[in-house]
Enzyme design. Sequence first.
Site, short mmCIF file in Angstrom:
data_model
loop_
_atom_site.label_atom_id
_atom_site.label_comp_id
_atom_site.label_asym_id
_atom_site.label_seq_id
_atom_site.Cartn_x
_atom_site.Cartn_y
_atom_site.Cartn_z
CG HIS A 65 -2.03 -0.99 1.16
ND1 HIS A 65 -3.17 -0.90 1.93
CD2 HIS A 65 -2.18 -2.09 0.40
CE1 HIS A 65 -3.97 -1.91 1.65
NE2 HIS A 65 -3.40 -2.65 0.72
CD GLU A 111 -1.74 4.57 3.31
OE1 GLU A 111 -1.50 3.70 2.44
OE2 GLU A 111 -2.89 4.89 3.64
CB CYS A 169 -6.34 -0.11 5.16
SG CYS A 169 -4.73 -0.94 5.16
CB CYS A 199 -1.63 1.87 6.06
SG CYS A 199 -1.31 0.98 4.52
#
Lengths: 158, 158
Positions: free
Chosen positions: B55, B57, B85, B88
């Site tokens: 992801h 991040e 999410c 993260c």
Amino acid sequence: MGDSDTFHLLRAVALAREHLLLGHGGPFGAVVVRDGTVIGEGWNEVTSANDPSAHAEIMAIRRAAGAIGAFSLAGATIYASSEPCPMCLAAIYWARLDRLVFAATAAQATAIGFDDAMIYREIAKPAGERRLACTHLPLDEAEALFDEWLRKPDRIPY
Amino acid sequence: MGDSDTFHLLRAVALAREHLLLGHGGPFGAVVVRDGTVIGEGWNEVTSANDPSAHAEIMAIRRAAGAIGAFSLAGATIYASSEPCPMCLAAIYWARLDRLVFAATAAQATAIGFDDAMIYREIAKPAGERRLACTHLPLDEAEALFDEWLRKPDRIPY
């Protein structure tokens, strides 16, 4: 599954011990298994790789997905020497793993100095009540981007 | 902080858009900033890198920590084009980031097909009530390993 579970979980613990002795990071190991075959192994590398995300489960998932050339690990099981922290548990959901087997508990990991319990509590709180300073700054550009995603004909959902 | 926040958050959105158009993954970008300087940038690479943990991040945190050669990003802020999410968000805690600024909300991400809301609900549940099949298999070897960690004179806590 009993004997096979113990076999793979002992491997996760052995990985944790091996890399602890090598000074790679915290005492954690993980193995991803599909159809009886190990497709990814990981150990904690946070302090040696200078990567706060390099937990054993994340590394095992990354390697397993890379090894099979897919971003879904559906049908596979992850064996973790210790109960996953929220980061790793969420990664297990994103990876679509079928099953998790773990040995030590999050409470035991917390007892030896890891912050799993604090992070579980923080994540369960409403955003405004977390200790992390957090600012929601809506931007038209961000909303337009999501529309663009939906309109992209070749987008790959995951 | 207002103008500077908008500046860095727009960069996170621009990264998301750039890599969306390149077909690298979902429409998400992130930037880590310390003392006014960008030290790490990330974008979603899940489907192109075959890495469910990639992801925006996570990638920005990995690059920032690598760039400064430390596993702690204390004192830094992360700008995310969309609310993180649980994976993260937990990584943000592990990275010891001081502050989070985001544009789109988790609800908006859920509305365009990402499972953030489901994973937030699952993680908040007691382990036995989650949809993920989960087996706790205690092992003496796992407990002994934690004792070994505590006895290791040169261990590096994080």
